[in-house]
Scaffold this motif. Structure first.
Motif, short mmCIF file in Angstrom:
data_model
loop_
_atom_site.label_atom_id
_atom_site.label_comp_id
_atom_site.label_asym_id
_atom_site.label_seq_id
_atom_site.Cartn_x
_atom_site.Cartn_y
_atom_site.Cartn_z
N TYR A 1 -5.66 9.36 1.54
CA TYR A 1 -6.10 8.50 0.83
C TYR A 1 -5.94 7.27 1.48
O TYR A 1 -4.07 7.12 1.86
CB TYR A 1 -6.25 7.85 -1.17
N THR A 2 -5.44 5.62 1.27
CA THR A 2 -4.36 4.44 1.22
C THR A 2 -5.51 3.97 0.10
O THR A 2 -5.94 3.37 0.18
CB THR A 2 -4.89 4.32 2.51
N GLY B 1 -10.37 5.75 1.76
CA GLY B 1 -10.67 6.61 2.43
C GLY B 1 -11.74 7.79 1.72
O GLY B 1 -12.77 7.38 1.96
N SER C 1 0.95 -1.32 -0.16
CA SER C 1 -0.30 0.22 -0.13
C SER C 1 0.97 1.40 -0.52
O SER C 1 2.10 1.02 -0.05
CB SER C 1 -1.12 0.23 1.34
N SER D 1 0.12 5.84 0.95
CA SER D 1 -0.75 6.99 1.63
C SER D 1 -0.58 8.41 0.70
O SER D 1 0.50 8.57 0.24
CB SER D 1 -0.74 6.71 2.89
#
Length: 660
Positions: A539-540, A568, A533, A535
């Motif tokens: 948001y991620t 997010g 992931s 970020s």
């Protein structure tokens, strides 16, 4: 057979437009009504002929007739029908054919609309339009023939330009721009007719205002749609790069906007008459310059067509048009003297004059920045470039000054304003602007660009609102109307004025959105393995899946797609890809954009490792971008409201025409 017929009607169309031009000139000198009617019919026929040629080309594209060189270069058996149809304007020769269709359509429309009116002007309007249309038929007859045959006939074609078949917006953006470009021939034709006949009074301005605003709306929509296309397709996260072809579309828009403002002064006050004629000429010549830049191959742009011999034709047309038009303008200068002294420094006409000077300043800056690399290479052989920072540094202060005048100009009276009037009109808007800046500062906005633009836009909007409220109150008092009805009737009885205010509101919305998105956006680039992931902001994004497969709509195109999950504000699955087209040496990015009122989440796949399936992403969080498109729509709506026919005036004109 069909391509042969297409080429034949182009030749007949050239003959018809040359005949129309000659007969319009003879009819203009003799006043022979039968001859003028014959010339009009020739122009209608030319429109029908080029429409037939366009149909012939579209049929050739849909049937993959690779005996036609244009089809072989811009179509393939696997090209979806939609992209086959819009390939009509996707490359050089087809775009000239489509351009001629629109140019002859505009000419036929205006000739039919005024077939029984303006008898002194219309023959010369017709002659100018016929000569312009004949030029495009001539280009198609020789240097840019779209129906050239090729042997041996291949079993497969090259396919459309990869960038142009990667998004359906190509079906909208070029037609809007072309409608704007070609429509600017109408005010030019009226301007030339006014100079030739020495009827340089307000009559031609009253007619030509609407015929300028209509293509101006298309040009505005085309420019905004182009920015939207660039944002959604090119994968760089921006919408305006000062690309030479982008600039080519902006140049005539700038001078046409200046003309729309100066024509009001010329019509109302009898001043700026020479200047107004010069702007009509400049706008039309700049449409030819834009066509030359796009089609000559002298500039490097994703929007430009390939190098061709058409460039020499357009360079010659620019020189001839400029020489004849400027020569005619100089010849008629004694007829164009102002009819009253200029207004005071603090007056509406002075604000419009400053507005025009600023528009001209931006036009020169953009033209210089666009042509400078070309001139350097032509004279020294060295490569030079003028990048976006230079354009931003030079043009941003001028745009700010223009926005200020958009609020000041309409609130000032004609002739001059006293200090008391200035204080009364602008004290509240200035205080409101300062208040919004302070509030934005308190909410954490620290960058001076969005802060300043918020304050300036508030100033303009409050001025506009105050004008509406002031007028509505006056009408409500004098007519005894409820306030909402007074507002409605005030606006619909003064469409030009209040349509202009609405357009200014749209400009304010766009200006704030551009300032905020350009300075407060954030981005991050990261390479992720499956399951990893990244970020950014709130948001991620988690990289879930890697897929490589043929595109369902065109099996020759291989799509490599990365699928992600967003956590997010705009949670959910998304996918971004790179597409390998057979006729492109580089993969074409296909970004994904999640749009909301406050910000866009924009993700593009930059590259990948097919073995490890690791993928590199660039992620943007761009605030307020959708308000750029919304502001553009408001501008177009304002202009449409301004030109919408007044039912009372239409009824009066109909009664006068009927002799009642």
């Amino acid at each position: 057979m069909i391509p042969t017929l297409g080429h034949l009607v182009v030749i007949i169309g050239l003959a018809a437009t040359l005949y129309a031009a000659g007969v319009f000139i003879l009819g203009g000198r003799s006043g022979d009504a039968a001859a003028l009617a014959s010339a009009r019919r020739a122009m209608y026929a030319a429109f029908g002929l080029v429409a037939f040629a366009c149909v012939a080309m579209v049929l050739s594209l849909l049937t993959h007739d690779f005996s036609v060189l244009y089809v072989a270069r811009n179509n393939a058996t696997t090209t979806p029908p939609f992209y086959s149809v819009i390939s009509l304007w996707a490359a050089l020769e087809g775009s000239i054919l489509f351009w001629t269709l629109l140019a002859s359509g505009w000419a036929s429309l205006v000739l039919y609309r005024y077939r029984a009116r303006l008898p002194a002007l219309m023959p010369w309007v017709g002659a100018t339009l016929a000569l312009g249309t004949a030029f495009f038929f001539a280009v198609m007859a020789w240097a840019g023939d779209p129906f050239v045959r090729v042997t041996p006939i291949g079993l497969e074609g090259n396919g459309p330009n990869a960038l142009l078949q990667n998004h359906p917006f190509m079906g909208l953006h070029p037609p809007l721009l072309y409608l704007g470009y070609t429509g600017m021939a109408i005010p030019f034709a009226f301007g030339m007719a006014a100079l030739i006949t020495r009827r340089t009074d307000e009559e031609w301005l009253a007619v030509v205002r609407r015929w300028t605003l209509v293509p101006w709306i298309f040009l505005t929509a085309g420019i905004v749609a182009g920015a939207w296309w660039s944002y959604a397709v090119l994968g760089w996260g921006g919408y305006w790069a000062w690309d030479p072809v982008e600039n080519a579309a902006l140049l005539p828009w700038l001078t046409a906007t200046a003309f729309i403002h100066s024509s009001m002064v010329a019509e109302r006050r009898g001043t700026l008459r020479t200047w107004t004629h010069a702007l009509v000429i400049a706008t039309f010549v700049l449409t030819l310059v834009g066509t030359f830049l796009t089609r000559s191959g002298i500039v490097n742009s994703v929007h430009a067509f390939t190098t061709s011999g058409i460039g020499a034709w357009f360079a010659s047309a620019i020189l001839v048009t400029l020489s004849v038009a400027v020569g005619l303008l100089i010849w008629r200068l004694p007829d164009l003297r102002d009819r009253r002294p200029a207004g005071g420094v603090v007056s509406r006409e002075s604000a419009f004059l400053f507005n025009n000077v600023l528009f001209l300043g931006i036009t020169f800056a953009v033209l210089f920045g666009t042509l400078y690399p070309v001139l350097v290479e032509a004279t020294t052989g060295a490569k030079a470039s003028v990048g976006a920072p230079w354009f931003n540094r030079v043009n941003a202060p001028i745009f700010v000054a223009l926005l200020f005048l958009a609020g000041v100009g309409p609130a000032l009276p004609w002739g001059g304003a006293s200090w008391a009037t200035v204080r009364e009109r602008f004290a509240v808007p200035i205080l409101s602007g300062v208040g919004v800046v302070v509030a934005a500062w308190a909410m954490g906005v620290r960058d001076p660009a969005p802060l300043g633009m918020l304050g300036l836009a508030t100033f303009v909007l409050v001025v506009m609102g105050d004008e509406v409220v002031r007028g509505a109150r006056s009408r409500a008092r004098s007519r005894g109307e409820p306030t909402p009805l007074a507002v409605l009737r005030l606006a619909t009885r003064n469409r030009r004025r209040y349509g202009g205010y609405l357009a200014h509101v749209g400009i304010c919305v766009m200006a704030v959105a551009i300032a905020v998105s350009a300075t407060l956006s954030s981005d991050r680039t990261a390479t992720l393995g499956l399951g990893e992931s990244l970020s950014i902001g709130s948001y991620t994004l988690t990289y879930d899946k890697f897929v490589t497969e043929p595109l369902a709509s065109d099996p020759r195109v291989i799509e490599t797609r990365a699928e992600l999950t967003v956590s997010g504000p705009q949670a959910g699955p998304i996918a971004t890809s790179l597409r390998d087209y057979p006729n492109s040496s580089t993969a074409i990015a296909t970004p994904v954009v999640r749009t909301a009122l406050d910000e866009d989440l924009y993700v593009t796949l930059l590259g990948y490792n097919p073995t490890t399936r690791a993928a590199t992403f660039r992620v943007f969080v761009n605030p307020l971008v959708m308000w750029i498109w919304t502001g553009g729509a408001i501008v177009a709506l304002g202009a449409l409201f301004a030109i919408w026919p007044d039912r009372r005036r239409v009824a009066v004109e109909a009664a006068l025409a009927a002799g009642t």
